[in-house]
Design a protein around this motif. Structure first.
Motif, PDB file in Angstrom:
ATOM      1  N   GLN A   1      -2.329  -6.284  -7.543  1.00 13.80           N
ATOM      2  CA  GLN A   1      -3.654  -5.828  -7.123  1.00 13.80           C
ATOM      3  C   GLN A   1      -3.589  -5.376  -5.664  1.00 13.80           C
ATOM      4  OE1 GLN A   1      -6.822  -8.607  -7.905  1.00 13.80           O
ATOM      5  NE2 GLN A   1      -8.123  -7.687  -6.323  1.00 13.80           N
ATOM      6  N   LYS A   2      -4.273  -4.266  -5.410  1.00 16.23           N
ATOM      7  CA  LYS A   2      -4.226  -3.750  -4.038  1.00 16.23           C
ATOM      8  C   LYS A   2      -5.060  -4.649  -3.141  1.00 16.23           C
ATOM      9  CE  LYS A   2      -4.641   0.847  -3.344  1.00 16.23           C
ATOM     10  NZ  LYS A   2      -5.460   2.052  -3.097  1.00 16.23           N
ATOM     11  N   ILE A   3      -4.469  -5.122  -2.043  1.00 14.71           N
ATOM     12  CA  ILE A   3      -5.231  -5.961  -1.122  1.00 14.71           C
ATOM     13  C   ILE A   3      -5.382  -5.308   0.246  1.00 14.71           C
ATOM     14  CG2 ILE A   3      -4.677  -8.165  -2.234  1.00 14.71           C
ATOM     15  CD1 ILE A   3      -2.446  -8.499  -0.185  1.00 14.71           C
ATOM     16  N   GLY A   4      -4.622  -4.224   0.469  1.00 10.78           N
ATOM     17  CA  GLY A   4      -4.763  -3.501   1.731  1.00 10.78           C
ATOM     18  C   GLY A   4      -4.720  -2.015   1.453  1.00 10.78           C
ATOM     19  N   GLU A   5      -5.624  -1.271   2.078  1.00  8.23           N
ATOM     20  CA  GLU A   5      -5.729   0.167   1.823  1.00  8.23           C
ATOM     21  C   GLU A   5      -5.054   0.942   2.958  1.00  8.23           C
ATOM     22  OE1 GLU A   5      -5.883   2.893  -0.089  1.00  8.23           O
ATOM     23  OE2 GLU A   5      -7.735   2.091  -0.959  1.00  8.23           O
TER      24      GLU A   5
ATOM     25  N   VAL B   1       0.000   8.608   7.629  1.00  4.55           N
ATOM     26  CA  VAL B   1       1.242   7.846   7.732  1.00  4.55           C
ATOM     27  C   VAL B   1       0.879   6.366   7.700  1.00  4.55           C
ATOM     28  CG1 VAL B   1       3.333   7.440   9.043  1.00  4.55           C
ATOM     29  CG2 VAL B   1       2.252   9.684   9.089  1.00  4.55           C
ATOM     30  N   SER B   2       0.788   5.838   6.489  1.00  7.31           N
ATOM     31  CA  SER B   2       0.451   4.428   6.274  1.00  7.31           C
ATOM     32  C   SER B   2       0.743   4.149   4.814  1.00  7.31           C
ATOM     33  CB  SER B   2      -1.019   4.190   6.599  1.00  7.31           C
ATOM     34  OG  SER B   2      -1.327   2.825   6.389  1.00  7.31           O
ATOM     35  N   ALA B   3       0.574   2.905   4.377  1.00  6.70           N
ATOM     36  CA  ALA B   3       0.843   2.598   2.971  1.00  6.70           C
ATOM     37  C   ALA B   3      -0.044   1.436   2.542  1.00  6.70           C
ATOM     38  CB  ALA B   3       2.310   2.226   2.787  1.00  6.70           C
ATOM     39  N   PRO B   4      -0.495   1.464   1.302  1.00  8.70           N
ATOM     40  CA  PRO B   4      -1.276   0.333   0.820  1.00  8.70           C
ATOM     41  C   PRO B   4      -0.384  -0.885   0.585  1.00  8.70           C
ATOM     42  CG  PRO B   4      -0.951   1.927  -0.924  1.00  8.70           C
ATOM     43  CD  PRO B   4      -0.367   2.519   0.309  1.00  8.70           C
ATOM     44  N   VAL B   5      -1.018  -2.063   0.494  1.00 11.69           N
ATOM     45  CA  VAL B   5      -0.274  -3.295   0.293  1.00 11.69           C
ATOM     46  C   VAL B   5      -0.860  -3.989  -0.934  1.00 11.69           C
ATOM     47  CG1 VAL B   5       0.338  -5.514   1.320  1.00 11.69           C
ATOM     48  CG2 VAL B   5       0.168  -3.492   2.757  1.00 11.69           C
ATOM     49  N   HIS B   6       0.037  -4.571  -1.741  1.00 10.23           N
ATOM     50  CA  HIS B   6      -0.417  -5.200  -2.984  1.00 10.23           C
ATOM     51  C   HIS B   6      -0.039  -6.671  -3.000  1.00 10.23           C
ATOM     52  CE1 HIS B   6       0.196  -0.920  -3.684  1.00 10.23           C
ATOM     53  NE2 HIS B   6      -0.814  -0.998  -4.546  1.00 10.23           N
ATOM     54  N   SER B   7      -0.775  -7.428  -3.813  1.00 13.94           N
ATOM     55  CA  SER B   7      -0.472  -8.848  -3.941  1.00 13.94           C
ATOM     56  C   SER B   7       0.769  -9.024  -4.809  1.00 13.94           C
ATOM     57  CB  SER B   7      -1.654  -9.577  -4.571  1.00 13.94           C
ATOM     58  OG  SER B   7      -1.272 -10.895  -4.844  1.00 13.94           O
TER      59      SER B   7
ATOM     60  N   GLY C   1       8.605  -9.047  15.613  1.00 13.99           N
ATOM     61  CA  GLY C   1       8.159  -9.786  16.780  1.00 13.99           C
ATOM     62  C   GLY C   1       6.731  -9.464  17.169  1.00 13.99           C
ATOM     63  N   VAL C   2       6.016  -8.758  16.306  1.00  9.82           N
ATOM     64  CA  VAL C   2       4.633  -8.410  16.606  1.00  9.82           C
ATOM     65  C   VAL C   2       3.735  -9.194  15.655  1.00  9.82           C
ATOM     66  CG1 VAL C   2       3.049  -6.502  16.971  1.00  9.82           C
ATOM     67  CG2 VAL C   2       5.513  -6.112  17.006  1.00  9.82           C
ATOM     68  N   GLU C   3       2.614  -9.668  16.165  1.00  9.90           N
ATOM     69  CA  GLU C   3       1.661 -10.349  15.283  1.00  9.90           C
ATOM     70  C   GLU C   3       0.797  -9.312  14.592  1.00  9.90           C
ATOM     71  OE1 GLU C   3      -0.748 -13.369  16.874  1.00  9.90           O
ATOM     72  OE2 GLU C   3       0.799 -14.893  16.664  1.00  9.90           O
ATOM     73  N   VAL C   4       0.666  -9.452  13.260  1.00  8.04           N
ATOM     74  CA  VAL C   4      -0.174  -8.500  12.526  1.00  8.04           C
ATOM     75  C   VAL C   4      -1.102  -9.277  11.592  1.00  8.04           C
ATOM     76  CG1 VAL C   4       1.584  -6.711  12.576  1.00  8.04           C
ATOM     77  CG2 VAL C   4       1.471  -8.265  10.638  1.00  8.04           C
ATOM     78  N   GLU C   5      -2.104  -8.560  11.092  1.00  4.72           N
ATOM     79  CA  GLU C   5      -3.034  -9.161  10.149  1.00  4.72           C
ATOM     80  C   GLU C   5      -2.301  -9.414   8.824  1.00  4.72           C
ATOM     81  OE1 GLU C   5      -7.744  -8.288   9.512  1.00  4.72           O
ATOM     82  OE2 GLU C   5      -6.347  -6.626   9.533  1.00  4.72           O
ATOM     83  N   ALA C   6      -2.642 -10.515   8.148  1.00  7.30           N
ATOM     84  CA  ALA C   6      -1.964 -10.801   6.893  1.00  7.30           C
ATOM     85  C   ALA C   6      -2.923 -11.537   5.961  1.00  7.30           C
ATOM     86  CB  ALA C   6      -0.720 -11.649   7.140  1.00  7.30           C
ATOM     87  N   VAL C   7      -2.699 -11.338   4.680  1.00  9.53           N
ATOM     88  CA  VAL C   7      -3.525 -12.012   3.674  1.00  9.53           C
ATOM     89  C   VAL C   7      -2.714 -13.177   3.121  1.00  9.53           C
ATOM     90  CG1 VAL C   7      -4.644 -11.760   1.434  1.00  9.53           C
ATOM     91  CG2 VAL C   7      -4.733  -9.894   3.105  1.00  9.53           C
ATOM     92  N   VAL C   8      -3.323 -14.373   3.145  1.00 11.88           N
ATOM     93  CA  VAL C   8      -2.642 -15.554   2.631  1.00 11.88           C
ATOM     94  C   VAL C   8      -3.164 -15.822   1.220  1.00 11.88           C
ATOM     95  CG1 VAL C   8      -2.102 -17.965   3.041  1.00 11.88           C
ATOM     96  CG2 VAL C   8      -2.589 -16.457   4.967  1.00 11.88           C
ATOM     97  N   ILE C   9      -2.256 -15.910   0.262  1.00 16.61           N
ATOM     98  CA  ILE C   9      -2.665 -16.098  -1.136  1.00 16.61           C
ATOM     99  C   ILE C   9      -1.994 -17.346  -1.691  1.00 16.61           C
ATOM    100  CG2 ILE C   9      -2.672 -15.077  -3.448  1.00 16.61           C
ATOM    101  CD1 ILE C   9      -2.409 -12.338  -1.999  1.00 16.61           C
ATOM    102  N   ASP C  10      -2.817 -18.216  -2.297  1.00 13.77           N
ATOM    103  CA  ASP C  10      -2.271 -19.386  -2.978  1.00 13.77           C
ATOM    104  C   ASP C  10      -1.940 -19.001  -4.405  1.00 13.77           C
ATOM    105  OD1 ASP C  10      -1.925 -21.318  -1.186  1.00 13.77           O
ATOM    106  OD2 ASP C  10      -3.810 -22.387  -1.567  1.00 13.77           O
TER     107      ASP C  10
END
Lengths: 190, 324, 470, 212
Positions: C63-67, C72-78, C95-104
């Motif tokens: 499932q797409k979780i990031g659009e 120049v970018s790419a979607p992210v899926h679970s 070494g860079v902090e980025v936004e992330a989705v945490v999934i159990d």
């Protein structure tokens, strides 16, 4: 043929005015920071010395005829000074691009003792007109060679870890000393 | 379980080559010639080698101590300079000769310009030329080897095989040393340049270890050979003898290949080596004052090296030709 | 021009313990899914993806979780099914902090509804690019440049050759090797699809000779398609560099500052081709990849791992690191990045996790001895020693002139340097500064131009006024 | 440096602060060319000093008469005349020294010290000051080249002013009297001179700080 070869090799390598006789040291140390400027200076010097050798040799005929040999120094240096001016303005008119490349170096040439030294040596060795001109041209090539070689080394030394107190003239002098040692190898060629 | 992990940027692995290892390789390659010189010239040769190496290392150490800079004698480069310098001194020289030479080599030629890698002229060669110009009597008094003395000749002949060869080429028919003696080193000369077998062995070692580029010795020796063949009327025997005489082999393998003072581009190296060969030939063939041109030839090309490097700089992969 | 070497320079970095020879025999094993995955929104070159799920949302695999947030970018899926428990900022390998989705993970492994293209053979390039874009496919060799951008070819360029990068020239890594060996038909299928869709006449797959089994497998699979050629290549790092590979396979030179398409080529990694296969044939987005775990670990492995799995789980599955580990690396030892936090999640571009010993710690630098080894090793024919001097002397303009911007940061020069100088590191810094300067220069020029234009305008206006007055 | 141009200060300036050889780097050719023996150094130095003093005095006297446009040729004529005088004088009375110095005597005319002082000092200052400047510069030049010559002679032949200084067993270092020796010795002297100047400056600055 062999006299010419002797002049060519002699003036460029064996009796190089800078490396073997200590003439023209001021511009040699002063204008050798970059290879490009050294080449420009070398070309300007070659231009002037070749013409100066020719003209001074001609003038010497006149001096000899008038028995005014003791005025040699005054006449020669005046001629050279005038010549530099003439060459400068002629270049400005005839070849602006060449003038742009050489212009800044020309005024410095008056006090380049190679010019006067070559002129006087031509007279004292008794060279004719053609030989004098060739001799002047080759002496200038020799000067250019030494100048460009030193500039190459100094440019390279910028990349090295030379101590600060060696930078500038002290370093250039010691480099020249070592260079002169390399030139000594040609000592016995002629 | 994982502590003190290092964070550095890539690459994370390195080759095993180190400056010290390279210098040690050069020392190993120089060893056979040193042993040969001790065999041929006896204890005085050993003394000169020892004094020369000690002077070089000590000078470097004291200078760096005095200037408060990092002590780098452990990279073995001063040892190499010391060995090369000693190999360029005749066995009969007084012991202050290697001392003066070593101080000059390390202090004036190397350290004043910033130490290892920064010098533009080969320190050992520059020192040799300095000694040669200053005390040419001492530096050209070539003693005979111990095996020649037995044959009832003078202990100091002062003539290297080159002198005889020059006459032979000129057609005056002087006697020349045999190729066998030249190869073995049973001829008068400075310490390290006589025994060609030892030098060739060392040179081969360096090439196999990829310490030196084979192009430089090959082109340098090749140039000299071709020139002698042409100007010597295709006399193969004399040409070979000429190649095996004097400092050509030592210079071509060990001194013209010095990293800091020879070009880095492949084309530049060929130009450099051919130039060395050419000048060496001109000096040997046309000179009246110096019997040996190898040192001067290499020194002169050392001076030209920055320009050669500048004008043979490689085009980078995909470099677009500039128009106009 | 460069003889048997096929490109200028190059080196042979030696393998350490558990190198290619060992790990090349380890088949791909699926790593059991972790209890919790952390999926960063920036796993690709370009703009980070925008989160489109909220805390508490149920998600399924694929499932797409990031659009994608830009061209120049790419979607992210679970990569697992379960619940979104948090949206945090996490550290990545770079070494860079980025936004992330945490999934159990609920361990039910439920895929979202898949809708693979009905007839991929007859798709138009635009449609295919759309599918690839939606699948979130990026370059999987490590550079992670979004693949659809690469495939969107400007109308004035010609796509003449498809190059598949199977060189895998970095020491230790065997992920591509195993993939090419075990999934050869799928890779070949993806390549023939791309050839058909983009009407490209030829594809060349370049594989280093040290993987004869993979070469045989690919040749076998490609036997039916004369347009696909599998080309064995000499073993030489960096054979997998884009420009080096193109030259080795086609003898075409990519002009400096240009892209492969300027030489009529598009280069795709073998793993990227496999991902394209998954997208076009099965409609599956990119949620798993093959990652080598090697070096100082108990048992090296090639894992099929879900994106977002923490490195800790990979290392644990290998039996942990051995004593003497000094450095952890994501990617290969020549171009990878070091990291310390083993909770960092595996991303799309992570081709390997390596534990290296003392040999990976930078030795002390000593003065350059001008041996010229760096110059001979440089695959771009640059003069590393000179560039290093110029950059350290802060003469950036001159460094730019001798070509520092062409450095591909392959590390070959640093590898061979006997003085152990930090060359690549210095170029990286130098390139950054040159880039900043170029930008500043451009801004200055633009400002000048604008000022000039304004001046002209006022002049004209004044003249107009005068005319009016006259 | 803000200071009045007085005769003593001008003299001192040429001797030390702006020593032509070590600070201004002027007149390098004769500095290197003739300094193989201390006697040559003194001879060259005095000849140059004479020309320097005379030309400075004359140019200063004429400075308001010479039109700016022909200033350089005029300077050259003045300088060249004095050089010719010195040359002829030496040929007549000191033929040995003249032949030792060779063509460097006529070349005094292109020695940049003379021209530089004429242009930058004599053309702007009254005669007395110009004379002092010429004298200071000349003596400064003489001292430095004599020093250089003495060192080169000492090591190169073991003598100073022709008198044996080194022990008889000393083997003279031939390179010192040749071209490379000249360059290298001057380079080393310059390093020492720079170091000395720097340490003096540092001490002076420290003293100033202590006073303040």
């Amino acid at each position: 043929m062999s006299t010419f070869l002797v002049i060519v090799i002699g003036q460029i390598l064996v009796n190089n005015y800078v490396m073997c006789q200590f003439y023209g040291i001021c511009p040699f140390l002063g204008v050798s920071k970059r290879v490009d400027t050294a080449l420009g200076m070398g070309m300007a010097v070659t231009f002037v010395i070749t013409i100066a050798s020719f003209v001074t040799r001609l003038l010497q005929f006149a001096l000899d005829a008038l028995s005014l040999q003791y005025l040699q120094t005054i006449v020669f240096i005046l001629v050279i000074a005038v010549l530099v001016q003439v060459v400068e303005s002629a270049l400005k008119k005839l070849s602006p691009s060449l003038y742009q490349a050489l212009g800044v170096y020309l005024p410095l040439i008056t006090t380049n003792c190679v010019v006067l030294a070559v002129a006087q040596k031509n007279i004292s060795t008794g060279y004719g007109l053609l030989e004098s001109t060739l001799c002047g041209f080759c002496a200038a090539l020799g000067f250019t060679l030494a100048l460009v070689l030193l500039a190459g080394i100094r440019e390279r030394m910028e990349e090295s870890e030379m101590p600060t107190w060696m930078k500038g003239f002290p370093g250039a002098l010691i480099m020249s000393g070592l260079m002169a040692m390399a030139f000594m190898g040609f000592n016995g060629l002629i | 379980m994982l502590k003190n992990l290092a964070i550095t940027s890539s690459p994370h692995v390195r080759s095993s080559a180190t400056t010290r290892r390279i210098m040690q390789d050069v020392c190993i390659a120089l060893a056979p010639a040193g042993i040969a010189s001790i065999v041929f010239f006896g204890g005085s040769a050993a003394m000169i080698i020892a004094i020369s190496v000690i002077t070089c290392v000590l000078t470097e150490f004291l200078y760096q101590k005095l200037m408060g800079s990092k002590i780098t004698v452990s990279d073995w480069s001063a040892v190499v300079t010391g060995l090369l310098l000693a190999y360029n001194i005749p066995a009969s020289a007084p012991l202050w000769i290697p001392v003066v030479g070593g101080v000059f080599a390390i202090l004036i030629v190397k350290q004043l310009f910033g130490g290892i890698g920064s010098n533009f002229m080969n320190p050992a060669l520059a020192a040799r030329v300095m000694l040669f110009v200053s005390w040419s009597g001492i530096m050209t008094a070539y003693p005979n080897t111990r095996f020649m003395v037995d044959e009832g000749m003078d202990a100091i002949s002062g003539a290297t095989p080159l002198a005889g060869l020059a006459k032979a080429f000129a057609g005056t028919g002087a006697e020349t040393a045999s190729i066998g003696n030249l190869l073995l080193g049973n001829v008068p000369g400075v310490l390290g340049e006589t025994c060609k077998i030892a030098l060739l062995l060392g040179g081969a070692y360096l090439i196999v270890r990829q310490v030196i580029d084979w192009r430089i010795p090959a082109c340098m020796i090749g140039t000299v050979a071709v020139l002698y063949l042409i100007f010597g009327g295709f006399n193969f025997e004399l040409t070979v003898k000429e190649l095996l005489s004097g400092g050509l082999i030592l210079g071509a393998f060990f001194m013209a290949t010095d990293y800091a003072t020879s070009p880095q581009t492949p084309l530049g190296r060929i130009i450099f080596a051919v130039g060395c060969g050419l000048i060496l030939f001109v000096i040997r063939f046309g000179e009246k004052t110096y019997p040996e041109g190898c040192s001067f030839a290499i020194l002169f090309m050392n001076v030209c090296t920055p320009l050669i490097d500048r004008w043979t700089a490689p085009k980078y992969f995909g470099e677009v030709k500039k128009h106009g | 021009m460069y003889g048997k070497r096929l490109f200028p320079g190059g080196i042979h970095p030696q393998e350490g313990r558990n190198g290619k020879a060992v790990n090349g025999a380890n088949p791909i094993t699926e790593l059991p899914a972790s209890k919790r995955v952390v999926i960063p929104m920036s796993q690709h070159g370009g703009a980070p993806a925008k989160v489109i799920v909220a805390k508490g949302d149920p998600v399924r695999v694929g499932q797409k979780i990031g659009e994608a947030a830009a061209f120049v970018s790419a979607p992210v899926h679970s990569s697992v099914s379960g619940t979104v428990v948090d949206i945090i900022r996490t550290m990545t390998f770079s070494g860079v902090e980025v936004e992330a989705v945490v999934i159990d993970n609920d361990f039910r492994d439920e895929w979202m509804e898949l809708c693979p293209p009905a007839d991929p053979e007859s798709m138009t390039p635009k449609e295919a690019i759309g599918v690839i874009r939606e699948a979130g496919i990026v370059g999987m060799g490590g550079a992670t440049f979004p693949t659809p951008v690469k495939l969107s070819i400007a109308p004035d360029k010609h796509f003449e050759k498809l190059i598949v990068n199977g060189a895998e020239c970095e020491p230790y890594l065997t992920a591509d090797h195993r993939l090419m060996l075990e999934r050869a038909p799928e890779i070949i299928d993806a390549v023939s699809l791309l050839l058909k869709i983009f009407s490209v006449p030829e594809a060349i797959i370049g594989v280093e000779q040290n993987k004869p089994d993979a070469i045989a497998a690919l040749q076998n699979a490609a036997a039916g398609n004369p347009a696909i050629r599998v080309q064995p290549l000499p073993v030489r790092y960096p054979q997998g560099g884009e420009k080096q590979l193109i030259y080795a396979l086609t003898k075409r030179v990519v002009p400096a500052g240009g892209l492969p398409i300027d030489a009529g080529c598009v280069v795709l990694n073998a793993a990227t081709c496999y991902a394209i296969y998954k997208a076009l044939r099965e409609g599956k987005p990119l949620v798993r990849r093959i990652t080598t775990v090697g070096g100082l670990v108990q048992e090296p492995h090639n894992f099929l791992v879900r994106i977002g799995t923490p490195v800790r789980d990979l290392l644990r599955a290998c039996g942990g690191t051995l004593p003497g580990t000094c450095k952890l690396i994501s990617g290969g030892p020549m171009m990878g990045t070091a990291f310390t936090d083993i909770d960092i999640p595996v991303t799309k571009g992570c081709s390997g996790i390596l534990a290296l010993g003392k040999e990976a710690v930078d030795p002390e630098e000593s003065p350059c001895i001008r041996c010229g080894r760096c110059m001979r090793a440089c695959p771009m024919n640059l003069q590393p020693m000179k560039m290093d001097h110029l950059i350290r002397a802060e003469r950036f303009d001159e460094a730019d002139k001798v070509g520092v911007m062409n450095c591909i940061e392959c590390g070959a020069c640093t590898f061979v340097c006997p003085a152990k100088r930090l060359l690549t590191q210095s170029f990286r810094a130098g390139k950054r500064i040159v880039n900043i300067r170029r930008r500043q220069q451009k801004a200055r020029e633009d400002a000048e131009k604008a000022a000039l234009a304004a001046k002209e305008a006022t002049k004209e206006a004044a003249q107009d006024d005068k005319r009016k007055e006259g | 440096m803000a200071k009045k141009n007085t005769v003593p200060s001008t003299l001192l300036n040429g001797l030390i602060t702006e020593n032509p050889t070590f600070t201004l780097m002027l007149g390098m050719c004769p500095t290197l060319g003739v300094t193989t023996a201390a006697m040559n150094g003194i001879g060259m130095g005095l000849a140059t000093t004479f020309v320097l003093v005379c030309s400075n005095l004359f140019i200063s006297l004429l400075r308001n008469i010479i039109p700016d446009k022909v200033r350089i040729p005029s300077y050259i004529i003045v300088i060249a005349s004095f050089v010719t005088m010195v040359d002829l004088f030496m040929q007549a009375f000191l033929p040995d020294l003249r032949s030792a110095l060779g063509s460097y005597i006529p070349l005094i005319v292109v020695n940049c010290i003379i021209f530089a002082r004429a242009e930058s000092f004599a053309a702007k200052n009254p005669p007395l000051l110009s004379l002092a400047d010429g004298l200071g510069m000349g003596i400064g030049f003489t001292i430095s080249i004599t020093l250089l010559a003495a060192i080169r002679e000492l090591f190169g032949t073991g003598t100073i002013f022709g008198a044996q200084v080194m022990p008889e067993s000393y083997q003279p270092m031939g390179i010192m009297t040749q071209v490379p020796g000249g360059f290298i010795t001057l380079g080393l002297m310059m390093i020492l001179a720079n170091a000395a100047r720097k340490s003096i400056q540092k001490r002076r600055a420290a003293r100033k700080e202590a006073a303040a």
